[in-house]
Design an enzyme around this catalytic site. Sequence first.
Site, PDB file in Angstrom:
ATOM      1  N   TYR A  38       1.065  -8.072  -4.278  1.00  0.00           N
ATOM      2  CA  TYR A  38       2.131  -8.302  -3.303  1.00  0.00           C
ATOM      3  C   TYR A  38       3.042  -7.073  -3.256  1.00  0.00           C
ATOM      4  O   TYR A  38       4.242  -7.152  -3.448  1.00  0.00           O
ATOM      5  CB  TYR A  38       2.902  -9.577  -3.686  1.00  0.00           C
ATOM      6  CG  TYR A  38       3.541 -10.272  -2.504  1.00  0.00           C
ATOM      7  CD1 TYR A  38       2.767 -10.949  -1.573  1.00  0.00           C
ATOM      8  CD2 TYR A  38       4.929 -10.242  -2.319  1.00  0.00           C
ATOM      9  CE1 TYR A  38       3.345 -11.576  -0.484  1.00  0.00           C
ATOM     10  CE2 TYR A  38       5.512 -10.878  -1.233  1.00  0.00           C
ATOM     11  CZ  TYR A  38       4.710 -11.540  -0.325  1.00  0.00           C
ATOM     12  OH  TYR A  38       5.285 -12.177   0.758  1.00  0.00           O
ATOM     13  N   VAL A  40       2.837  -3.517  -0.865  1.00  0.00           N
ATOM     14  CA  VAL A  40       3.195  -3.156   0.521  1.00  0.00           C
ATOM     15  C   VAL A  40       2.282  -3.882   1.519  1.00  0.00           C
ATOM     16  O   VAL A  40       2.755  -4.541   2.444  1.00  0.00           O
ATOM     17  CB  VAL A  40       3.118  -1.620   0.725  1.00  0.00           C
ATOM     18  CG1 VAL A  40       3.582  -1.260   2.128  1.00  0.00           C
ATOM     19  CG2 VAL A  40       3.972  -0.891  -0.305  1.00  0.00           C
ATOM     20  N   ALA A 101      -5.314   2.067  -8.249  1.00  0.00           N
ATOM     21  CA  ALA A 101      -5.452   2.187  -9.709  1.00  0.00           C
ATOM     22  C   ALA A 101      -5.493   0.793 -10.354  1.00  0.00           C
ATOM     23  O   ALA A 101      -6.296   0.547 -11.261  1.00  0.00           O
ATOM     24  CB  ALA A 101      -4.297   2.998 -10.277  1.00  0.00           C
ATOM     25  N   GLY A 102      -4.634  -0.101  -9.863  1.00  0.00           N
ATOM     26  CA  GLY A 102      -4.612  -1.485 -10.386  1.00  0.00           C
ATOM     27  C   GLY A 102      -5.957  -2.177 -10.161  1.00  0.00           C
ATOM     28  O   GLY A 102      -6.399  -2.989 -10.991  1.00  0.00           O
ATOM     29  N   HIS A 124      -9.082  -0.511   1.822  1.00  0.00           N
ATOM     30  CA  HIS A 124      -9.299   0.919   1.583  1.00  0.00           C
ATOM     31  C   HIS A 124     -10.739   1.068   1.107  1.00  0.00           C
ATOM     32  O   HIS A 124     -11.215   0.236   0.328  1.00  0.00           O
ATOM     33  CB  HIS A 124      -8.329   1.360   0.472  1.00  0.00           C
ATOM     34  CG  HIS A 124      -8.027   2.827   0.453  1.00  0.00           C
ATOM     35  ND1 HIS A 124      -8.356   3.687   1.466  1.00  0.00           N
ATOM     36  CD2 HIS A 124      -7.402   3.595  -0.470  1.00  0.00           C
ATOM     37  CE1 HIS A 124      -7.940   4.899   1.169  1.00  0.00           C
ATOM     38  NE2 HIS A 124      -7.367   4.872  -0.006  1.00  0.00           N
ATOM     39  N   GLU A 244      17.116  19.785  15.056  1.00  0.00           N
ATOM     40  CA  GLU A 244      16.086  20.531  15.788  1.00  0.00           C
ATOM     41  C   GLU A 244      14.699  20.409  15.139  1.00  0.00           C
ATOM     42  O   GLU A 244      13.705  20.760  15.740  1.00  0.00           O
ATOM     43  CB  GLU A 244      16.522  22.008  15.874  1.00  0.00           C
ATOM     44  CG  GLU A 244      15.954  22.772  17.043  1.00  0.00           C
ATOM     45  CD  GLU A 244      16.248  22.143  18.410  1.00  0.00           C
ATOM     46  OE1 GLU A 244      15.288  21.814  19.115  1.00  0.00           O
ATOM     47  OE2 GLU A 244      17.439  21.965  18.755  1.00  0.00           O
TER      48      GLU A 244
END
Length: 348
Positions: A38, A40, A101-102, A124, A244
Amino acid sequence: MAKINFGGVIEEVVTRSEFPLEKAREVLKDETVAVIGYGVQGPGQALNLKDNGINVIVGQRKDSKTWDKAVADGWEPGKTLFEIEEACERGTVIQYLLSDAGQITLWPTVKKYLTPGKALYFSHGFGITYKERTGIVPPEDVDVILIAPKGSGTSLRRMFLEGRGLNSSYAIFQDATGRAKERVVALGIGVGSGYLFETTFKREVYSDLTGERGSLMGAIQGIFAAQYEVLRANGHTPSEAFNETVEELTQSLMPLVAENGMDWMYANCSTTAQRGALDWWKKFRDASKPVFEELYAEVAKGNEAQKSIDSNSKSDYREKLEEELKELRESEIWQAGAEVRKLRPESP
Ligand SMILES: NC(=O)c1ccc[n+]([C@@H]2O[C@H](COP(=O)([O-])OP(=O)(O)OC[C@H]3O[C@@H](n4cnc5c(N)ncnc54)[C@H](O)[C@@H]3O)[C@@H](O)[C@H]2O)c1
Ligand SMILES: CC(C)(O)[C@@H](O)C(=O)O
Ligand SMILES: [Mg+2]
Ligand SMILES: [Mg+2]
């Protein structure tokens, strides 16, 4: 599937009109979609699925900030919010939305719950494409599918609430049930995608790693910094240099480019800007193209994936990351930016 001519190349896409939400609900009516993680993407995808009437539960580590966030978002412990293992056991579709990684760390645990006929879903292509480095090799009797929203999970949710939709790519790595296609498309519509375009796990991760290191974040930050530094070195004030370099781009020009394209922008600026922008763009392209070529080669060799795996697994990862983010946050350009944003009349 609709056949669309993208500047001379025909591609097939899935639109919401050919695959409406009612069809997605029908395809997923007997599924329990377990969103694991949980961070993003997790919140965006889980909340959109729930609001679209799909049966969804969340799996997250207890005693974590993100568990509390899930509770604050309305997920109920023991009913729709569970520890990761319990959610994996209950889910027939496991949406693997831990950090990349998790996903490597938790893989031996999650794998145990991939019983025949379930679907393993990624956002992914990383874990599967770089399997020699991640060790993520799913059993052969599960579907392995991908929906990759082309943007932040924050935008996925915001755009859904505005009645819009972020585009996603979809891919099938393994079709064990014969239902992988209808499952993946239904999930893509369920998470709130605007339309879906086809990819493979490999093409998704190669383009995603290139894009975020390139024109979406890395290259654009580099161009911002270079122009800002040159303006400052030549005596321009921070407010002038920031306006700018960044503010005009994000507030005025990019919304117009989003609506009409850069070709239109070129046709609708002053003749002076037009002349200069026409003269200079190829010089910028030629200067940056070798860097993009180097970047793509590093991605294709797996070096970018390895760097991200290695840095994430270091014990001082968080502290090192915080130092680097602090440097960016405290740089003059982004300090100037914070003040410029406050000065927008619509700012609270
Ligand atoms: N961030 C985005 O907007 C975005 C966009 C498109 C695709 N993706 C992909 O979606 C997936 C999820 O990305 P994210 O940015 O939402 O992830 P994240 O970095 O926000 O982490 C998601 C969750 O992983 C959990 N987690 C991390 N390590 C863990 C571990 N060792 N054990 C248990 N839980 C652990 C965290 O608690 C968190 O809830 C990734 O594959 C990413 O590449 C992300
Ligand atoms: C949102 C991005 C940059 O598109 C995504 O790829 C990520 O990894 O966060
Ligand atoms: Mg990415
Ligand atoms: Mg991306």
